[in-house]
Design a protein around this motif. Structure first.
Motif, short mmCIF file in Angstrom:
data_model
loop_
_atom_site.label_atom_id
_atom_site.label_comp_id
_atom_site.label_asym_id
_atom_site.label_seq_id
_atom_site.Cartn_x
_atom_site.Cartn_y
_atom_site.Cartn_z
N THR A 8 -20.50 -1.46 -23.17
CA THR A 8 -19.87 -0.48 -24.04
C THR A 8 -19.66 0.81 -23.26
N THR A 42 -16.56 -4.67 -29.03
CA THR A 42 -18.01 -4.87 -29.11
C THR A 42 -18.48 -4.83 -30.55
N ILE A 95 -20.38 -8.11 -32.50
CA ILE A 95 -21.73 -8.21 -33.05
C ILE A 95 -21.73 -8.34 -34.56
N THR A 96 -20.61 -8.04 -35.22
CA THR A 96 -20.56 -8.18 -36.67
C THR A 96 -19.86 -9.46 -37.13
N GLN A 155 -21.66 -14.82 -34.73
CA GLN A 155 -23.09 -15.05 -34.89
C GLN A 155 -23.66 -15.78 -33.68
N THR A 201 -26.28 -11.53 -28.73
CA THR A 201 -25.43 -10.66 -27.91
C THR A 201 -26.25 -9.52 -27.33
N ILE A 209 -25.92 -6.00 -25.66
CA ILE A 209 -25.00 -4.89 -25.48
C ILE A 209 -25.55 -3.98 -24.39
N ALA A 219 -29.52 -8.80 -36.99
CA ALA A 219 -28.33 -8.38 -37.74
C ALA A 219 -28.50 -8.53 -39.24
N VAL A 249 -28.88 -8.09 -29.93
CA VAL A 249 -28.59 -8.34 -31.34
C VAL A 249 -28.71 -9.84 -31.61
N HIS A 252 -29.04 -13.12 -34.54
CA HIS A 252 -28.60 -13.56 -35.85
C HIS A 252 -29.47 -14.72 -36.30
#
Length: 284
Positions: A117, A132, A136-137, A140, A143, A145, A249, A277, A279
Motif C-alpha cells: 500500500t 488493496t 481485503i473486503t 476471502q 492477505t 498488507i 475480517a 488479514v 477470513h
C-alpha cells in the motif's frame, strides 16, 4: 510448498511488498506468482460498456509492455533469494483487478496474497476504493498488507487486537499459529478498553477460549485503557516494537476502526507495520 500471489503495478511500494514476502518466507519452500493486471478500460462511445479488444490486440499491444517489465522484475526476485526452493512465475492479464485475482487464486491454489500500500494519510484514504481495499473486503483469502514504509526485520512480535466479542474458529487461530512458528514469534493478544469497562460473560468465555488454544505457545494477554482503539493500538505497537498486526475480517467493527479510520499524524502503524488479514471462510 506454499503458493503466494504477489500483485504488482511495478511501483516502489509493490516491490517493497515483494521483497518483504521473499524475506519473510526465506526458509520456506514457496511458489511466488507475480501478477500484473492491465485494467479493462471503459472507453467505448456509450460509456456503459468496456471496449472489446481481440486477443491479438490484448497480447501484442495492451500486455506487451507489461510482459517485458514483469520479466525484469522476475529476474530481480530470483537474484534476491538464496533459497533454491523458491520458484517464481509471472502472470499478466487484461481484466478487472478483483476478477483476475479470484481466477488465479483458484487456478494456482493460492495460500496467501501479499500486497503493498502507499500513502501517509491513513488507510481510510489509502485503501477505500483502491485495489488493496477491495482485495481485503471482497476476496476471502489470507492477505498480508505491506505498507510502503515497512522495512523487513525478523518476525518476533505479533499483535492480535480483539474486543473478545467474536468467537474465533480454530481454522483462523491455526493460521495465526503458523505465522508465529514461521520465525518463533510471540503473540500479544491486546484488548483496548475504556476506563472502568468490564468484560461481559460472553467476552470472558471468548478470552478463555483463546487462552486455552494458545496455552502452550508463546502468547501473552494485555489490556490497554484508551478511549480510542486506534490510539491504544499505536501505543501498544510502539511499546512492544510490534512487527505485524493480525486482524480477523469477521470482526467488522474492530476491523474498520483499526484499519480504515486512523487519519491523524500520531497514528503511524498503518504506514509502517504489516497487517495480516484473515477470513474465517476461504472462498475462491
Amino acid at each position: 510448498m506454499k503458493n503466494i500471489l504477489l500483485p504488482t503495478d511495478f511501483s516502489e511500494n509493490s516491490w517493497n511488498a515483494i521483497k518483504y514476502a521473499i524475506s519473510l518466507f526465506k526458509e520456506t519452500a514457496c511458489n511466488f506468482y507475480l501478477l500484473h493486471v492491465t485494467l479493462i478500460s471503459y472507453s467505448s462511445s456509450s460509456g456503459d460498456y468496456p471496449l472489446v479488444a481481440t486477443q491479438g490486440i490484448i497480447e501484442n499491444t495492451l500486455l506487451k509492455q507489461a510482459k517485458t517489465t514483469i520479466k525484469k522484475q522476475l529476474k530481480k526476485c530470483e537474484s534476491l533469494t538464496k533459497n533454491p526452493k523458491h520458484n517464481f512465475f509471472t502472470i499478466t492479464s487484461y481484466d478487472f483487478f478483483i476478477d483476475s485475482v479470484k481466477n488465479h487464486l483458484k487456478e494456482k491454489n493460492i495460500d496467501l496474497i501479499v500486497m503493498g500500500t502507499k500513502g501517509a494519510s491513513g488507510l481510510n484514504e489509502v485503501l477505500i476504493g483502491s485495489n488493496t481495499g477491495d482485495l481485503i473486503t471482497q476476496v476471502q483469502c489470507p492477505t498480508l498488507i505491506v505498507p510502503e514504509n515497512s522495512i523487513y526485520k525478523p518476525l518476533k512480535e505479533i499483535a492480535f487486537p480483539t474486543d473478545y466479542n467474536i468467537f474465533y474458529q480454530t481454522k483462523v487461530l491455526k493460521e495465526i499459529l503458523e505465522f508465529m512458528k514461521l520465525q518463533d514469534a510471540f503473540l500479544r493478544v491486546v484488548h483496548i478498553t475504556k476506563k472502568d469497562e468490564n468484560l461481559t460473560p460472553y467476552q470472558v468465555e471468548n478470552k478463555e477460549m483463546l487462552h486455552t488454544f494458545f496455552t502452550d505457545e508463546k502468547c501473552t494477554f494485555h489490556k490497554i485503557t484508551n478511549k480510542k482503539t486506534e490510539e491504544g493500538i499505536q501505543c501498544f505497537a510502539e511499546s512492544r516494537d510490534i512487527d505485524m498486526i493480525v486482524m480477523i475480517a469477521k470482526n467488522l467493527n474492530l476491523f474498520q476502526r483499526i484499519l480504515f479510520r486512523p487519519t491523524v499524524e500520531e497514528i503511524s502503524y498503518h504506514t509502517e507495520i504489516p497487517f495480516l488479514v484473515l477470513h474465517e471462510e476461504f472462498k475462491y
